[in-house]
Design a protein around this motif. Structure first.
Motif, PDB file in Angstrom:
ATOM      1  N   ASP A 126     -10.053  -3.704 -12.169  1.00 44.58           N
ATOM      2  CA  ASP A 126     -11.174  -4.624 -12.339  1.00 44.58           C
ATOM      3  C   ASP A 126     -11.867  -4.921 -11.013  1.00 44.58           C
ATOM      4  N   GLY A 127     -11.073  -5.132  -9.962  1.00 41.67           N
ATOM      5  CA  GLY A 127     -11.644  -5.442  -8.650  1.00 41.67           C
ATOM      6  C   GLY A 127     -12.067  -4.222  -7.873  1.00 41.67           C
ATOM      7  N   ARG A 128     -11.720  -3.005  -8.391  1.00 36.59           N
ATOM      8  CA  ARG A 128     -12.064  -1.748  -7.721  1.00 36.59           C
ATOM      9  C   ARG A 128     -11.634  -1.783  -6.257  1.00 36.59           C
ATOM     10  N   SER A 129     -10.361  -2.179  -6.050  1.00 42.36           N
ATOM     11  CA  SER A 129      -9.863  -2.404  -4.702  1.00 42.36           C
ATOM     12  C   SER A 129      -8.398  -1.999  -4.592  1.00 42.36           C
ATOM     13  N   LEU A 130      -7.921  -1.895  -3.355  1.00 38.89           N
ATOM     14  CA  LEU A 130      -6.529  -1.581  -3.066  1.00 38.89           C
ATOM     15  C   LEU A 130      -5.744  -2.875  -2.911  1.00 38.89           C
ATOM     16  N   LYS A 131      -4.580  -2.924  -3.563  1.00 40.61           N
ATOM     17  CA  LYS A 131      -3.683  -4.072  -3.421  1.00 40.61           C
ATOM     18  C   LYS A 131      -2.278  -3.571  -3.116  1.00 40.61           C
ATOM     19  N   VAL A 132      -1.479  -4.437  -2.516  1.00 40.68           N
ATOM     20  CA  VAL A 132      -0.089  -4.131  -2.192  1.00 40.68           C
ATOM     21  C   VAL A 132       0.779  -5.299  -2.631  1.00 40.68           C
ATOM     22  N   ALA A 133       1.940  -4.980  -3.192  1.00 37.73           N
ATOM     23  CA  ALA A 133       2.923  -5.992  -3.575  1.00 37.73           C
ATOM     24  C   ALA A 133       4.164  -5.825  -2.708  1.00 37.73           C
ATOM     25  N   ILE A 134       4.674  -6.943  -2.201  1.00 35.08           N
ATOM     26  CA  ILE A 134       5.846  -6.972  -1.326  1.00 35.08           C
ATOM     27  C   ILE A 134       6.998  -7.639  -2.065  1.00 35.08           C
ATOM     28  N   GLU A 135       8.131  -6.935  -2.161  1.00 31.08           N
ATOM     29  CA  GLU A 135       9.301  -7.558  -2.781  1.00 31.08           C
ATOM     30  C   GLU A 135       9.973  -8.482  -1.775  1.00 31.08           C
ATOM     31  N   ASN A 136      10.218  -9.713  -2.192  1.00 31.17           N
ATOM     32  CA  ASN A 136      10.885 -10.701  -1.351  1.00 31.17           C
ATOM     33  C   ASN A 136      12.397 -10.594  -1.514  1.00 31.17           C
ATOM     34  N   THR A 137      13.148 -11.236  -0.623  1.00 30.19           N
ATOM     35  CA  THR A 137      14.609 -11.134  -0.658  1.00 30.19           C
ATOM     36  C   THR A 137      15.212 -11.756  -1.905  1.00 30.19           C
ATOM     37  N   ASP A 138      14.474 -12.643  -2.589  1.00 29.71           N
ATOM     38  CA  ASP A 138      14.990 -13.236  -3.822  1.00 29.71           C
ATOM     39  C   ASP A 138      14.626 -12.423  -5.060  1.00 29.71           C
ATOM     40  N   GLY A 139      14.021 -11.243  -4.844  1.00 32.17           N
ATOM     41  CA  GLY A 139      13.680 -10.371  -5.961  1.00 32.17           C
ATOM     42  C   GLY A 139      12.312 -10.611  -6.556  1.00 32.17           C
TER      43      GLY A 139
END
Length: 301
Positions: A22-35
């Motif tokens: 929808d945003g026509r953009s690049l995103k990144v997700a970071i996993e935190n130490t609590d999952g």
């Protein structure tokens, strides 16, 4: 969440790159130490651009995250007007949380494909009339033109419906440079591969700092390389001290591979046939092979 790719850091925590449709953009997700996961915007263009398709991601030993991806119909440094190209996002920290935590590098870009080579000005349109030509649209064609054709005066007041030079571009597989990206790290030096669907070749790049060095691996017909539509679905892995790049030769219905050191890109290495596209039992003609190919290095001894 399309065009997803995933890698893990030294602690086994996931780093996921993906395209926000929808945003026509690049995103990144970071996993935190609590999952749990925290996601954020990394790169995007204006309303005309589509940024973040065909991602691949790698994580260096120090936690630096590298993401390769396509930026299409965007405004890219070094290319006038609208451009299509391969980009690299490099995190400034192992745990980025906003776009400010990334360096964005244009690796390999070109102007958007134009069959009339930029000659259509003053509101004229590029159409097919014995070849690509620029015409001014008008009204009065009888019967009326289809929605994709242009009503044009072809000379002496004769009106004719002329078709576009090419069919409309696919939003999912655009005419661009930087499709099906793959990335592998040699220490902290990224080796990136991508397909140019305009020229029909597979290209590779290394990036040092913010400077990219780009070579053609196959498909341009030069220096004993093959010509044709060569290089779809490239994938790359570091195996020992060498890189292996596998890709589809669509023209010949084969899977090919290049192997060599990072320093041999564009000047050495060797080619081999992975799959000759042998027909399935009961069928004639070569099979289409190689779509979606992926390489995975074996575990270290």
């Amino acid at each position: 969440g399309t065009h997803t790719s995933i890698a893990v850091d030294s602690a086994g925590l996931a780093r996921i790159a993906y395209h926000d449709e929808d945003g026509r953009s690049l995103k990144v997700a970071i996993e935190n130490t609590d999952g749990t996961f925290s996601s954020h915007f990394v790169d995007g263009g204006d309303a005309q651009a589509n940024v973040g398709q065909f991602t691949d991601v790698a994580v260096a030993g120090d936690g630096t995250i590298y993401v390769s991806y396509l930026a299409h119909n965007a405004q890219l440094v070094g290319v006038p007007g609208r451009a299509t190209g391969l980009k690299l996002a490099k995190s400034r920290t192992p745990t980025p949380s906003s776009a400010a935590d990334w360096d964005l590098i244009v690796v390999d870009a070109r102007p958007m494909f134009d069959p009339c080579n930029g000659t259509c000005t003053g509101g004229t349109q590029c159409v097919l009339n014995g070849g690509p030509v620029c015409v001014s649209s008008t009204t009065g064609c009888n019967p009326a033109c289809s929605s994709s054709d242009v009503c044009a005066d072809t000379g002496g007041g004769a009106l004719e419906c002329l078709p576009p030079v090419l069919p409309p571009e696919s939003d999912q597989v655009p005419r661009g440079r930087g499709l099906y990206t793959g990335i592998a790290l040699d220490g902290t030096t990224p080796g990136i591969v991508a397909y140019d669907s305009i020229d029909g070749d597979v290209r590779a790049a290394t990036v040092s700092g913010t400077t990219a060095t780009v070579v053609v691996i196959d498909g341009d017909g030069l220096d004993c390389r093959r010509k044709g539509d060569v290089g779809r679905f490239p994938t790359v892995a570091k195996v020992g001290q060498n890189l292996t790049i596998a890709y589809e030769d669509f023209s010949r219905h084969e899977v090919r591979a290049w192997q060599g050191a990072l320093t041999e890109l564009g000047s050495g290495g060797s080619y081999s046939q992975v799959d000759a596209g042998a027909p399935a039992p009961g069928r004639t003609g070569k099979a289409f092979v190689g779509a979606g190919a992926r390489l995975a290095p074996g575990a270290a001894a």
